[in-house]
Design an enzyme around this catalytic site. Structure first.
Site, PDB file in Angstrom:
ATOM      1  N   PHE A  53      -1.340  39.495 -98.315  1.00  0.00           N
ATOM      2  CA  PHE A  53      -1.459  38.051 -98.568  1.00  0.00           C
ATOM      3  C   PHE A  53      -1.838  37.329 -97.291  1.00  0.00           C
ATOM      4  CE2 PHE A  53       0.221  37.401-102.892  1.00  0.00           C
ATOM      5  CZ  PHE A  53       0.570  38.713-103.175  1.00  0.00           C
ATOM      6  N   ILE A  67      -2.318  33.583 -96.823  1.00  0.00           N
ATOM      7  CA  ILE A  67      -2.269  32.235 -97.371  1.00  0.00           C
ATOM      8  C   ILE A  67      -2.233  31.238 -96.211  1.00  0.00           C
ATOM      9  CG2 ILE A  67      -0.964  30.667 -98.891  1.00  0.00           C
ATOM     10  CD1 ILE A  67      -1.781  33.103-100.462  1.00  0.00           C
ATOM     11  N   VAL A 123       0.744  40.740 -93.536  1.00  0.00           N
ATOM     12  CA  VAL A 123      -0.578  40.645 -92.912  1.00  0.00           C
ATOM     13  C   VAL A 123      -0.499  40.450 -91.398  1.00  0.00           C
ATOM     14  CG1 VAL A 123      -0.896  38.122 -93.112  1.00  0.00           C
ATOM     15  CG2 VAL A 123      -2.878  39.666 -93.232  1.00  0.00           C
ATOM     16  N   GLU A 151      12.900  39.896 -99.301  1.00  0.00           N
ATOM     17  CA  GLU A 151      13.488  41.102 -98.698  1.00  0.00           C
ATOM     18  C   GLU A 151      14.890  41.387 -99.258  1.00  0.00           C
ATOM     19  OE1 GLU A 151      12.763  42.401 -94.375  1.00  0.00           O
ATOM     20  OE2 GLU A 151      14.736  41.448 -94.288  1.00  0.00           O
ATOM     21  N   ASP A 210       8.358  46.698 -84.295  1.00  0.00           N
ATOM     22  CA  ASP A 210       8.165  45.437 -83.593  1.00  0.00           C
ATOM     23  C   ASP A 210       8.546  45.721 -82.141  1.00  0.00           C
ATOM     24  OD1 ASP A 210       8.468  42.913 -82.416  1.00  0.00           O
ATOM     25  OD2 ASP A 210       8.965  42.014 -84.376  1.00  0.00           O
TER      26      ASP A 210
HETATM   27  C1  UD2 Z   1       7.859  42.815 -91.312  1.00  0.00           C
HETATM   28  C2  UD2 Z   1       8.746  42.345 -92.403  1.00  0.00           C
HETATM   29  O1  UD2 Z   1       9.533  43.103 -92.919  1.00  0.00           O
HETATM   30  N1  UD2 Z   1       8.588  41.065 -92.783  1.00  0.00           N
HETATM   31  C3  UD2 Z   1       9.435  40.414 -93.746  1.00  0.00           C
HETATM   32  C4  UD2 Z   1      10.242  39.314 -93.047  1.00  0.00           C
HETATM   33  O2  UD2 Z   1       9.543  38.254 -92.460  1.00  0.00           O
HETATM   34  P1  UD2 Z   1       8.394  37.835 -91.463  1.00  0.00           P
HETATM   35  O3  UD2 Z   1       8.965  36.991 -90.415  1.00  0.00           O
HETATM   36  O4  UD2 Z   1       7.589  38.975 -91.015  1.00  0.00           O
HETATM   37  O5  UD2 Z   1       7.553  36.899 -92.520  1.00  0.00           O
HETATM   38  P2  UD2 Z   1       6.057  36.409 -92.460  1.00  0.00           P
HETATM   39  O6  UD2 Z   1       5.963  35.131 -91.744  1.00  0.00           O
HETATM   40  O7  UD2 Z   1       5.198  37.502 -91.983  1.00  0.00           O
HETATM   41  O8  UD2 Z   1       5.784  36.146 -94.013  1.00  0.00           O
HETATM   42  C5  UD2 Z   1       5.645  37.216 -94.912  1.00  0.00           C
HETATM   43  C6  UD2 Z   1       4.189  37.337 -95.398  1.00  0.00           C
HETATM   44  O9  UD2 Z   1       3.878  36.258 -96.280  1.00  0.00           O
HETATM   45  C7  UD2 Z   1       2.522  35.889 -96.116  1.00  0.00           C
HETATM   46  N2  UD2 Z   1       2.434  34.492 -95.665  1.00  0.00           N
HETATM   47  C8  UD2 Z   1       3.527  33.814 -95.229  1.00  0.00           C
HETATM   48  C9  UD2 Z   1       3.436  32.474 -94.867  1.00  0.00           C
HETATM   49  C10 UD2 Z   1       2.186  31.824 -94.930  1.00  0.00           C
HETATM   50  O10 UD2 Z   1       2.028  30.631 -94.611  1.00  0.00           O
HETATM   51  N3  UD2 Z   1       1.106  32.534 -95.342  1.00  0.00           N
HETATM   52  C11 UD2 Z   1       1.192  33.845 -95.709  1.00  0.00           C
HETATM   53  O11 UD2 Z   1       0.195  34.448 -96.071  1.00  0.00           O
HETATM   54  C12 UD2 Z   1       1.911  36.845 -95.107  1.00  0.00           C
HETATM   55  O12 UD2 Z   1       1.349  37.926 -95.778  1.00  0.00           O
HETATM   56  C13 UD2 Z   1       3.120  37.254 -94.308  1.00  0.00           C
HETATM   57  O13 UD2 Z   1       2.922  38.468 -93.618  1.00  0.00           O
HETATM   58  O14 UD2 Z   1      11.047  38.648 -94.048  1.00  0.00           O
HETATM   59  C14 UD2 Z   1      10.289  37.985 -95.046  1.00  0.00           C
HETATM   60  C15 UD2 Z   1      11.255  37.248 -95.925  1.00  0.00           C
HETATM   61  O15 UD2 Z   1      12.037  36.396 -95.147  1.00  0.00           O
HETATM   62  C16 UD2 Z   1       9.441  38.989 -95.823  1.00  0.00           C
HETATM   63  O16 UD2 Z   1      10.284  39.850 -96.569  1.00  0.00           O
HETATM   64  C17 UD2 Z   1       8.599  39.794 -94.862  1.00  0.00           C
HETATM   65  O17 UD2 Z   1       7.896  40.801 -95.582  1.00  0.00           O
END
Ligand code: UD2
Ligand code: MN
Length: 347
Positions: free
Chosen positions: A116, A118, A207, A298, A321
């Site tokens: 995704f 977005i 992503v 998650e 990470d």
């Molecule tokens: C590496 C990992 O395990 N990451 C998890 C972690 O957060 P993360 O801090 O890694 O979350 P994140 O900011 O990467 O968001 C999850 C995903 O949603 C999509 N996105 C999000 C916001 C936006 O404006 N546009 C968009 O496209 C994008 O694909 C992103 O990778 O916890 C999240 C829930 O709290 C999700 O379960 C993530 O999968």
């Protein structure tokens, strides 16, 4: 008369058996001979852990010859390699890519990646796709399903043969938590309508990541999850499961096996459909009840895996990470978080 016929067929069977026996012996001799001729004896084979691949003479399926002794080195003593329900945990040094690639090639397997991008997260696509072409399930058919609200901003990246980008236009949501959680809904809908007809397996990833080493078919199984890099060695009590009983994602203190990351899971299309559908239903029920699980999608994923055990588990090599350092047990960092400014990118 009847007894006579039976006896006859027995004789015929015995003759067949003898012919087969001689045939197999000859095959064995040919194989042994070819090894001697090529100057590689069994002991060299064993020492170097060589891997042979030959074609059955006169055509037919390819088959593999390798030293059984190399199996002894396909193990790790410093990490858990198997869950108590006999699901392998995939670490570097526990598998042979050549055997696995051959098995999946013969089955002509195709893999769909759901990712995704977005709003501002489209900026992560370039590096994600470029590194995936270098390291992700190389040599097999791959469809990248890019869910985005900005189709025009999807970069064009050169793809290898048998690999495609499919851009799927989807709505966005104001809050990043909703963007993240709604992935469950969209993956389940598209699985039922489209993915089931196009690919065998689905791999669902964040992503904001880049591939940094091989991520191959060793990840594939009916249902797989990935150990979260922050909790792979932690005790159950410290897992950040949802603990409030009003949430559908609640996991009691005395339950749960591992803490899985939201950013890397998958399986066959049907299993991913069941998982994402169930998680989405939980998320919607929580919304109706005015609660949101502590770690969003998650938390629901972790709940699902308590009661639907994964058939394979990926070690944190598959979702690392660098903020977590470089522990000894980590021989490869295959898929890495790209540092991001949370406040800037999420708004
Ligand atoms: C590496 C990992 O395990 N990451 C998890 C972690 O957060 P993360 O801090 O890694 O979350 P994140 O900011 O990467 O968001 C999850 C995903 O949603 C999509 N996105 C999000 C916001 C936006 O404006 N546009 C968009 O496209 C994008 O694909 C992103 O990778 O916890 C999240 C829930 O709290 C999700 O379960 C993530 O999968
Ligand atoms: Mn992320």
């Amino acid at each position: 008369n009847k007894t006579c016929l039976q006896d006859e067929s027995l004789v015929v069977q015995l003759l067949r058996y003898r012919v087969l026996f001689i045939y197999f012996n000859m095959e064995g001799l040919k194989l042994w001979g070819s090894r001697i001729l090529s100057g590689v004896g069994l002991s060299g084979d064993r020492d170097r852990g060589c891997f042979y691949r030959r074609q059955v003479e006169g055509g037919g399926d390819p088959w593999s010859v390798y030293s059984k002794e190399t199996f002894l080195s396909h193990r790790r003593k410093d990490v858990l390699m198997m869950t108590p329900w006999f699901a392998p945990i995939v670490w570097e040094g526990t598998f042979n890519s050549e055997i696995l690639n051959e098995q999946f090639r013969l089955r002509n397997i195709s893999v769909g990646v759901t990712v995704f991008a977005i709003k501002k997260y489209v900026v992560f696509l370039q590096k994600f796709l470029e590194t995936a072409e270098e390291y992700f399930v190389v040599g097999h058919k791959v469809n990248y399903y890019i869910f985005t609200d900005r189709p025009d901003e999807v970069p064009s990246v050169a793809l290898k043969e048998g690999r495609n980008i499919v851009v799927l236009k989807v709505p966005n949501y104001a809050r990043w938590q909703d963007v993240s959680m709604r992935r469950m809904e969209m993956i389940s809908n598209f699985s039922q309508q489209r993915f089931i007809k196009e690919v065998h397996y689905l791999v669902c990833v964040d992503v904001d990541m880049r591939f940094n080493d091989q991520v191959g078919v060793e990840i594939l199984s009916d249902l797989f999850g990935t150990l979260h890099p922050g909790f792979y060695g932690a005790r159950r009590q410290s897992f950040t499961y949802e603990r409030r009983s009003i949430s559908q994602a609640v996991i009691p203190r005395d339950e749960g096996d591992f803490y899985y990351a939201g950013g890397f899971f998958g399986g066959t299309v049907i299993e991913v459909y069941k998982l994402t559908k169930r998680c989405h239903e939980g998320i919607m029920m929580d919304k109706d009840n005015g609660i949101e699980a502590i770690w969003h999608d998650e938390s629901h994923l972790n709940k699902y895996f308590v009661y639907h055990k994964p058939t394979k588990i990926l070690s944190p090599e598959y979702l690392w990470d660098d903020n977590m350092g470089r522990p000894q047990i980590l021989h490869k960092r295959r898929f890495l978080a790209v540092p991001k400014n949370h406040a800037a990118i999420r708004n």
